[in-house]
Design an enzyme around this catalytic site. Structure first.
Site: not given
Ligand SMILES: [Zn+2]
Length: 178
Positions: A79, A95, A99, A116, A145
Site C-alpha cells: 500500500g 503498489e 512492493e 485523523p 520479505e
C-alpha cells in the site's frame, strides 16, 4: 479547533500559489481558521489518501515486512500514497507490483479507514481484496520479505499500523475466520 489547524500545518509556511507567508486567520466565509496569505489565497489542509491491497491465493494472504521507516520490520500488505493521475484500483495494483512483485486483480473492498490528525498527518486508507495467481513474491526495495499467511497465523502483534490491524480484522471476519 485553531490549535489543531496550526499543528497540522506547522511545516507550511509559504503560499504554494504565490510564495507569500501564510498566516492562520478566521475568515468570515470559513467555519474554522485557515492558512491564508496576504493575497487571500487559502491553503486547505486535507487528509492524504492511502490505498492498500490484501493479496489472496487459496485462502492465504500475502503480507510483507516493511524495509523502510517508519515501522521498519513490521508486517503489512502492499500500500501507499495515491498518485495524482491514477484511480484507487490502479494504485492498489501498482503498489502490489512495486512492493512485492505480484499481479493482483481487484476483487472488492475490505474497508475504508481514517486516522485523523493533528498527531501525524490525517490519512484515509482504502483497502481492497486482490486475487493473485502468483505464488512467488519478489520483494522490492521497500520490503524485507514477503510471506503467505493462513488467517490464523496473521502476526497481530507485529503489524505496522492501526489501519493495518483494522483492515486485516475486517478481512478475517468477512472470511468467517478469526
Ligand atoms: Zn498566495
Amino acid at each position: 479547533m485553531s490549535d489543531e489547524v496550526v499543528t497540522v500545518a506547522d511545516d507550511l509556511q509559504y503560499c504554494p500559489r504565490c510564495g507569500a507567508p501564510l498566516i492562520v486567520r478566521l475568515l468570515p466565509t470559513e467555519d474554522r481558521p485557515r492558512l491564508v496569505c496576504d493575497r487571500g489565497h487559502i491553503l486547505y489542509v486535507n487528509p492524504k489518501l492511502i490505498v492498500g491491497v490484501i493479496p489472496e491465493r487459496q485462502r492465504q494472504i500475502l503480507l510483507m515486512r516493511r524495509g523502510i521507516e517508519p515501522r521498519y520490520g513490521f508486517w503489512t500488505y502492499p500500500g501507499g500514497y495515491m498518485e495524482i493521475d491514477e484511480s484507487v484500483e490502479e494504485c492498489a495494483v501498482r503498489e502490489a507490483e512495486e512492493e512485492i512483485g505480484v499481479k493482483v486483480e481487484i476483487r472488492g473492498l475490505v474497508g475504508v479507514y481514517s486516522r485523523p490528525g493533528p498527531h501525524g498527518p490525517g490519512i484515509v486508507s482504502i483497502v481492497f481484496r486482490g486475487e493473485t495467481m502468483d505464488e512467488k513474491a519478489t520483494p522490492g526495495r521497500e520490503a524485507l520479505e514477503a510471506r503467505w499467511f493462513e488467517a490464523e497465523d496473521i502476526p497481530w502483534d507485529d503489524l505496522a499500523y492501526d489501519t493495518t490491524r483494522w483492515a486485516l480484522r475486517d478481512w478475517t471476519e468477512a472470511r468467517g475466520g478469526g
